[in-house]
Write a protein that holds these residues in place. Sequence first.
Motif, mmCIF file in Angstrom:
data_model
loop_
_atom_site.group_PDB
_atom_site.id
_atom_site.type_symbol
_atom_site.label_atom_id
_atom_site.label_comp_id
_atom_site.label_asym_id
_atom_site.label_seq_id
_atom_site.Cartn_x
_atom_site.Cartn_y
_atom_site.Cartn_z
ATOM 1 N N LEU A 66 0.834 -1.207 0.000
ATOM 2 C CA LEU A 66 0.000 0.000 0.000
ATOM 3 C C LEU A 66 0.867 1.255 0.000
ATOM 4 N N VAL A 67 1.882 1.285 0.857
ATOM 5 C CA VAL A 67 2.762 2.454 0.931
ATOM 6 C C VAL A 67 3.513 2.651 -0.391
ATOM 7 N N ALA A 68 4.021 1.568 -0.935
ATOM 8 C CA ALA A 68 4.721 1.671 -2.218
ATOM 9 C C ALA A 68 3.775 2.137 -3.319
ATOM 10 N N SER A 69 2.515 1.738 -3.237
ATOM 11 C CA SER A 69 1.540 2.175 -4.236
ATOM 12 C C SER A 69 1.234 3.658 -4.103
ATOM 13 N N LEU A 70 1.171 4.149 -2.861
ATOM 14 C CA LEU A 70 0.987 5.588 -2.672
ATOM 15 C C LEU A 70 2.196 6.354 -3.212
ATOM 16 N N HIS A 71 3.373 5.787 -3.019
ATOM 17 C CA HIS A 71 4.582 6.363 -3.618
ATOM 18 C C HIS A 71 4.413 6.423 -5.137
ATOM 19 N N GLY A 72 3.893 5.353 -5.713
ATOM 20 C CA GLY A 72 3.648 5.331 -7.148
ATOM 21 C C GLY A 72 2.567 6.299 -7.573
ATOM 22 N N LEU A 73 1.499 6.446 -6.751
ATOM 23 C CA LEU A 73 0.419 7.387 -7.070
ATOM 24 C C LEU A 73 0.957 8.812 -7.135
ATOM 25 N N GLY A 74 1.850 9.147 -6.219
ATOM 26 C CA GLY A 74 2.484 10.461 -6.290
ATOM 27 C C GLY A 74 3.223 10.651 -7.597
ATOM 28 N N GLY A 75 3.886 9.596 -8.046
ATOM 29 C CA GLY A 75 4.590 9.672 -9.321
ATOM 30 C C GLY A 75 3.662 9.824 -10.506
ATOM 31 N N VAL A 76 2.502 9.184 -10.452
ATOM 32 C CA VAL A 76 1.522 9.303 -11.532
ATOM 33 C C VAL A 76 1.094 10.757 -11.687
ATOM 34 N N LEU A 109 10.791 11.414 5.661
ATOM 35 C CA LEU A 109 10.283 10.040 5.708
ATOM 36 C C LEU A 109 11.066 9.192 6.703
ATOM 37 N N GLY A 110 12.355 9.429 6.814
ATOM 38 C CA GLY A 110 13.176 8.638 7.728
ATOM 39 C C GLY A 110 12.778 8.781 9.188
ATOM 40 N N PHE A 111 12.088 9.878 9.530
ATOM 41 C CA PHE A 111 11.701 10.120 10.922
ATOM 42 C C PHE A 111 10.257 9.733 11.215
ATOM 43 N N MET A 112 9.513 9.317 10.202
ATOM 44 C CA MET A 112 8.107 8.974 10.406
ATOM 45 C C MET A 112 7.979 7.581 11.024
ATOM 46 N N ARG A 113 7.072 7.448 11.999
ATOM 47 C CA ARG A 113 6.821 6.161 12.647
ATOM 48 C C ARG A 113 5.346 5.772 12.604
ATOM 49 N N ASP A 114 4.460 6.747 12.597
ATOM 50 C CA ASP A 114 3.031 6.457 12.520
ATOM 51 C C ASP A 114 2.676 5.923 11.139
ATOM 52 N N PRO A 115 1.870 4.862 11.034
ATOM 53 C CA PRO A 115 1.549 4.272 9.716
ATOM 54 C C PRO A 115 0.950 5.271 8.740
ATOM 55 N N ALA A 116 0.032 6.120 9.219
ATOM 56 C CA ALA A 116 -0.584 7.099 8.326
ATOM 57 C C ALA A 116 0.436 8.134 7.865
ATOM 58 N N ALA A 117 1.320 8.545 8.778
ATOM 59 C CA ALA A 117 2.341 9.530 8.418
ATOM 60 C C ALA A 117 3.325 8.955 7.405
ATOM 61 N N ILE A 118 3.720 7.698 7.598
ATOM 62 C CA ILE A 118 4.616 7.048 6.642
ATOM 63 C C ILE A 118 3.987 7.029 5.257
ATOM 64 N N ALA A 119 2.712 6.661 5.196
ATOM 65 C CA ALA A 119 2.023 6.583 3.903
ATOM 66 C C ALA A 119 1.930 7.950 3.240
ATOM 67 N N ALA A 120 1.615 8.992 4.038
ATOM 68 C CA ALA A 120 1.466 10.338 3.478
ATOM 69 C C ALA A 120 2.790 10.872 2.943
ATOM 70 N N VAL A 121 3.859 10.702 3.701
ATOM 71 C CA VAL A 121 5.156 11.221 3.260
ATOM 72 C C VAL A 121 5.692 10.403 2.080
ATOM 73 N N ALA A 122 5.414 9.095 2.061
ATOM 74 C CA ALA A 122 5.826 8.286 0.903
ATOM 75 C C ALA A 122 5.154 8.797 -0.374
ATOM 76 N N GLY A 126 7.107 10.179 -3.670
ATOM 77 C CA GLY A 126 6.810 9.727 -5.026
ATOM 78 C C GLY A 126 6.559 10.884 -5.974
ATOM 79 N N MET A 127 5.821 11.898 -5.504
ATOM 80 C CA MET A 127 5.566 13.074 -6.335
ATOM 81 C C MET A 127 6.856 13.795 -6.680
ATOM 82 N N ALA A 128 7.671 14.038 -5.667
ATOM 83 C CA ALA A 128 8.882 14.833 -5.883
ATOM 84 C C ALA A 128 9.905 14.107 -6.741
ATOM 85 N N SER A 129 10.124 12.820 -6.461
ATOM 86 C CA SER A 129 11.187 12.089 -7.166
ATOM 87 C C SER A 129 10.861 11.847 -8.631
ATOM 88 N N SER A 130 9.582 11.694 -8.960
ATOM 89 C CA SER A 130 9.203 11.439 -10.354
ATOM 90 C C SER A 130 9.168 12.710 -11.193
#
Length: 464
Positions: A66-76, A109-122, A126-130
């Motif tokens: 799911l997190v990797a997919s959100l990373h991909g959604l940012g790239g889309v 992202l390296g400092f995020m621990r909450d699941p929702a925060a990890i997903a949001a920053v991922a 994805g948006m920035a790197s793509s």
Amino acid sequence: MSVASSAAASAAGLRRAVRESVSGLPREFWWLWTSTLVNRLGAFVATFMALYLTLDQGYSASYAGLVASLHGLGGVISSLVAGVMTDRLGRRPTLLIAQSSTAASVALLGFMRDPAAIAAVAFLVGMASSASRPAVQAMMADIVKPEDRVRAFSLNYWAINLGFAISSAGAGFIAQYSYLAGFLGEAVMTLACAVLVFLKLPESRPERGPGGAPARVTSGKSAATEPRIGMGTVLRDGRFMSIVTLSFVVSLIFQQGYVGLPVAMGADGFTSADFGFAIAVNGVLIVVMQIPVTRFIQHRDPRRLLIVSSMLAGYGFGLTAFAGSIAVYALTVCVWTLAEIINAPVQTGLVVRLSPVHGRGRYQGMYTMSWSVAALVAPLMSGLVIDRFGAAWLWGACAVLGTAAGAGYWRLMRGLSELEELEDKTDEMDEVEGVEGVEGNPPVPASAPAEAPVKATAPGAGNA
């Protein structure tokens, strides 16, 4: 002939091949090439995100998907936005915005621990790197003459994978001690890329004619203006969108090397260092083989190459179902890496030739989006299939997709000659090669040699 004489002749031939591959390219290309290399030397998130979430943080494969997919959604999203920015704002501003944003979001992202925060920053990562990909490809096409682009794209792809090979092996060991160090390391290297772009790369976007219309020269003909290019123009280009669709299918297969493979190896008891070694084979093999293979295939029939590469990709991952040791995993990586070496230059060659000069950003953005959509779908696909059915079913699905993609390329291109159909688009939308502000790039006369239909770049690498 003695052994010494043979060795001397081989060494001389190698030096000649290297000299022919690197000579004659403008200075700006080498700064862009250096930026690419530095960026890939710091790559960490895309490669080790799945292991970080499952092994270090203890999340399930489905959550990692799911997190990797959100990373991909940012790239889309950013692929299309950055494509428009590349054409409107320019290549350089788009690169600076993308790389600075990537550095900040990766560090966060390296400092995020909450699941929702990890997903949001991922998602933000994805948006920035793509966002940098359309700008890099458009700038490279701007500053390099058509007859040199085969070598230029191949060298850039080589830099991507040289950096990737080094970073994968090194980051695998870093991850055993501190994933945070990996995140911060990538942030620093990406910020260094932004500084390099700011200091060394001028804007390369071709000038527009009176009233904002893009001035151009057609092959053997002159024309006052080129029609404005919008996203609707790209979407209505049926042949190009067919290539984008097939690119998505092939990308979906290649993405499993970074989402399905690490999860499957982790489930089999292998460590992050084991995965780092296996995936580093991909980068090392490309570093060794990319330039000679490109020299071999650049005048071959692209139809057969695309079919063969699609089948190799599918069956290479399919063989992973039988892997039980690091050596066998590395062997399967060799198979699908050969597919990548062939597919990347041929596919990118089609995209570049079908892209009008003042629509390069939008066309490259749409093509990049096919990889980003694959990055969105692939983690969900791998996570769900592995959790519910097992990794063997995932590798079988890859074999089926590779076969389907090969059939799709055969159907799309079976009526095309090697050059005639590709030249139609370039005759209608050719470019002015002299870009003001870029040294060493004089206008190309109408009699200049046509570029070869094969060019090499990063897909994936789509990760550059």
